[in-house]
Write an enzyme that holds these catalytic residues in place. Structure first.
Site, PDB file in Angstrom:
ATOM      1  N   TYR A  64     -19.442 -39.801  -4.444  1.00 58.49           N
ATOM      2  CA  TYR A  64     -19.607 -41.265  -4.597  1.00 58.49           C
ATOM      3  C   TYR A  64     -20.299 -42.075  -5.179  1.00 58.49           C
ATOM      4  O   TYR A  64     -20.407 -43.682  -4.757  1.00 58.49           O
ATOM      5  CB  TYR A  64     -19.405 -41.244  -3.199  1.00 58.49           C
ATOM      6  CG  TYR A  64     -20.518 -40.851  -2.104  1.00 58.49           C
ATOM      7  CD1 TYR A  64     -21.572 -41.866  -2.425  1.00 58.49           C
ATOM      8  CD2 TYR A  64     -20.773 -39.564  -1.878  1.00 58.49           C
ATOM      9  CE1 TYR A  64     -23.041 -40.900  -1.739  1.00 58.49           C
ATOM     10  CE2 TYR A  64     -21.541 -38.985  -1.326  1.00 58.49           C
ATOM     11  CZ  TYR A  64     -22.845 -39.513  -0.996  1.00 58.49           C
ATOM     12  OH  TYR A  64     -23.993 -39.457  -0.994  1.00 58.49           O
TER      13      TYR A  64
ATOM     14  N   ASP B  66     -17.941 -31.373   6.385  1.00 53.23           N
ATOM     15  CA  ASP B  66     -17.256 -31.224   5.042  1.00 53.23           C
ATOM     16  C   ASP B  66     -15.627 -31.409   5.164  1.00 53.23           C
ATOM     17  O   ASP B  66     -15.030 -32.651   4.598  1.00 53.23           O
ATOM     18  CB  ASP B  66     -17.962 -30.966   3.971  1.00 53.23           C
ATOM     19  CG  ASP B  66     -19.535 -31.527   3.920  1.00 53.23           C
ATOM     20  OD1 ASP B  66     -19.838 -32.646   3.811  1.00 53.23           O
ATOM     21  OD2 ASP B  66     -19.935 -30.948   3.552  1.00 53.23           O
TER      22      ASP B  66
ATOM     23  N   GLY C  45     -15.817 -39.947  -3.455  1.00 52.45           N
ATOM     24  CA  GLY C  45     -16.145 -39.334  -2.323  1.00 52.45           C
ATOM     25  C   GLY C  45     -16.525 -40.141  -1.904  1.00 52.45           C
ATOM     26  O   GLY C  45     -17.442 -39.802  -0.512  1.00 52.45           O
TER      27      GLY C  45
ATOM     28  N   LYS D 100     -26.518 -26.304   1.135  1.00 56.41           N
ATOM     29  CA  LYS D 100     -25.136 -26.230   2.074  1.00 56.41           C
ATOM     30  C   LYS D 100     -24.852 -24.791   2.328  1.00 56.41           C
ATOM     31  O   LYS D 100     -24.672 -24.315   3.856  1.00 56.41           O
ATOM     32  CB  LYS D 100     -24.415 -26.568   2.389  1.00 56.41           C
ATOM     33  CG  LYS D 100     -24.277 -28.242   2.050  1.00 56.41           C
ATOM     34  CD  LYS D 100     -23.251 -28.852   1.638  1.00 56.41           C
ATOM     35  CE  LYS D 100     -22.986 -30.392   1.615  1.00 56.41           C
ATOM     36  NZ  LYS D 100     -21.638 -31.094   1.126  1.00 56.41           N
TER      37      LYS D 100
HETATM   38  P1  ATR Z   1     -23.575 -28.574  -2.885  1.00 57.95           P
HETATM   39  O1  ATR Z   1     -23.589 -26.798  -1.522  1.00 57.95           O
HETATM   40  O2  ATR Z   1     -23.551 -29.650  -3.151  1.00 57.95           O
HETATM   41  O3  ATR Z   1     -21.827 -27.736  -2.911  1.00 57.95           O
HETATM   42  P2  ATR Z   1     -24.148 -25.936  -4.496  1.00 57.95           P
HETATM   43  O4  ATR Z   1     -23.706 -25.130  -3.732  1.00 57.95           O
HETATM   44  O5  ATR Z   1     -25.412 -25.664  -5.438  1.00 57.95           O
HETATM   45  O6  ATR Z   1     -24.171 -27.656  -3.586  1.00 57.95           O
HETATM   46  O7  ATR Z   1     -23.180 -25.581  -5.759  1.00 57.95           O
HETATM   47  C1  ATR Z   1     -22.801 -27.168  -6.979  1.00 57.95           C
HETATM   48  C2  ATR Z   1     -22.123 -26.537  -7.554  1.00 57.95           C
HETATM   49  O8  ATR Z   1     -21.763 -27.355  -8.645  1.00 57.95           O
HETATM   50  C3  ATR Z   1     -21.895 -25.078  -8.315  1.00 57.95           C
HETATM   51  O9  ATR Z   1     -20.222 -24.464  -7.999  1.00 57.95           O
HETATM   52  C4  ATR Z   1     -22.729 -25.210  -9.733  1.00 57.95           C
HETATM   53  O10 ATR Z   1     -22.099 -24.041 -10.438  1.00 57.95           O
HETATM   54  P3  ATR Z   1     -22.347 -22.574 -10.389  1.00 57.95           P
HETATM   55  O11 ATR Z   1     -21.800 -22.205  -8.632  1.00 57.95           O
HETATM   56  O12 ATR Z   1     -22.387 -21.807 -11.584  1.00 57.95           O
HETATM   57  O13 ATR Z   1     -23.975 -23.385 -10.014  1.00 57.95           O
HETATM   58  C5  ATR Z   1     -21.691 -26.504  -9.566  1.00 57.95           C
HETATM   59  N1  ATR Z   1     -22.856 -26.518 -11.116  1.00 57.95           N
HETATM   60  C6  ATR Z   1     -24.158 -27.578 -11.029  1.00 57.95           C
HETATM   61  N2  ATR Z   1     -24.449 -27.944 -11.913  1.00 57.95           N
HETATM   62  C7  ATR Z   1     -22.923 -27.861 -12.975  1.00 57.95           C
HETATM   63  C8  ATR Z   1     -22.747 -27.755 -14.581  1.00 57.95           C
HETATM   64  N3  ATR Z   1     -24.513 -28.036 -15.315  1.00 57.95           N
HETATM   65  N4  ATR Z   1     -22.074 -27.289 -15.274  1.00 57.95           N
HETATM   66  C9  ATR Z   1     -21.140 -26.730 -13.999  1.00 57.95           C
HETATM   67  N5  ATR Z   1     -21.079 -26.899 -13.258  1.00 57.95           N
HETATM   68  C10 ATR Z   1     -22.003 -27.291 -12.181  1.00 57.95           C
END
Ligand code: ATR
Length: 254
Positions: free
Chosen positions: A200, A83, A221, A47
């Site tokens: 969700y 969103d 969600g 996104k």
């Molecule tokens: P989206 O567009 O769906 O929001 P994204 O931009 O990749 O996808 O964001 C994913 C979110 O989930 C981020 O806040 C990510 O944290 P980081 O910024 O540190 O990457 C978080 N996230 C993903 N895997 C995670 C994990 N194992 N533990 C904690 N947070 C996680």
């Protein structure tokens, strides 16, 4: 949800899912454009990346800082964000919550997290707390909000006192053995009235189960999915979305 809605409107269209590596996102968008596809939805982790790949950005994408819906128009990709709209309606319908004046803790500062944080700030929440696995991203987002909406109180970090709502906007919880995204040593679920998880599938995450067990109001969600989808449907077709048909399709495929 979309295929049921297309059928209800008698459109000979199909909604299909494709798994695309981030490194191939630009090529996938260009390919869809060249193939005459009407539009796309984007989900984790595309996104934010897509913001730089659009020929034009709708105000919704500019305002909420991420693209989850694309419409191809005369060979040009226009990026939208549905969103923020989906979340606002779902919080009202599923949790009976108004954002104005609420104290909110938001977990996640990725694409979904950013749109949600900006939406919460623009709805004049009383105070917004931002937490992210990579703390610098939460701090950057807090700085951006302070610049754009200086009247909103924003803190990067956990609240010290009770709040009205905790939202999970991370992807943690989508896989069955994922941990909860909340560090309960930093913040106890007993300190919030309601918990919303934008995930969700699965319908229940560890976070929601823990929240229910201490008496919080909870919602997953599905409502946000429905309402962001209905708005995307309207962008692509120019027709009102058949919400009941879409809701039923989602509920039958939980
Ligand atoms: P989206 O567009 O769906 O929001 P994204 O931009 O990749 O996808 O964001 C994913 C979110 O989930 C981020 O806040 C990510 O944290 P980081 O910024 O540190 O990457 C978080 N996230 C993903 N895997 C995670 C994990 N194992 N533990 C904690 N947070 C996680």
């Amino acid at each position: 949800m979309h295929n049921a809605a297309f059928a209800a409107l008698g459109l000979n269209w199909r909604y299909l899912a494709f798994e695309v590596e981030p490194k191939n996102l630009r090529a996938a968008i260009e390919g869809a454009k060249k193939m005459g596809i009407i539009g796309l939805n984007l989900t984790v982790p595309h996104k934010l990346l897509a913001m730089k790949m659009m020929d034009a950005l709708d105000d919704s994408a500019k305002t909420w800082g991420a693209v989850n819906t694309i419409k191809f128009e005369n060979g040009r990709a226009r990026g939208f964000n549905t969103d923020a709209h989906g979340l606002e309606i779902s919080l009202r319908e599923d949790l009976g919550l108004k954002l104005r004046g609420a104290k909110v803790l938001l977990l996640g500062a990725g694409g979904a997290g950013k749109s949600i944080a900006l939406k919460l700030a623009s709805e004049k929440v009383a105070e917004l707390f931002l937490v992210n696995r990579t703390p610098s991203k939460a701090a950057e987002l807090a700085t951006e909000i302070k610049k754009r909406l200086p009247s909103v109180r924003v803190t990067a970090g956990y609240p010290k006192n009770a709040i009205g709502l905790l939202i999970n906007a991370t992807s943690l919880g989508m896989k069955p053995d994922d941990d909860s995204p909340l560090d309960q040593k930093q913040f106890s679920l007993k300190q919030t009235r309601a918990v919303y998880d934008i995930i969700y599938r699965p319908a229940g995450t560890k976070l929601l189960a823990a929240a229910k067990s201490v008496g919080c109001k909870t919602a997953n969600g599905l409502g946000m999915l429905l309402h962001q989808g209905a708005k995307a449907f309207e962008i692509w077709t120019g027709e009102p979305a058949p919400l009941d048909v879409m809701r039923r399709a989602l509920e039958n495929n939980k």
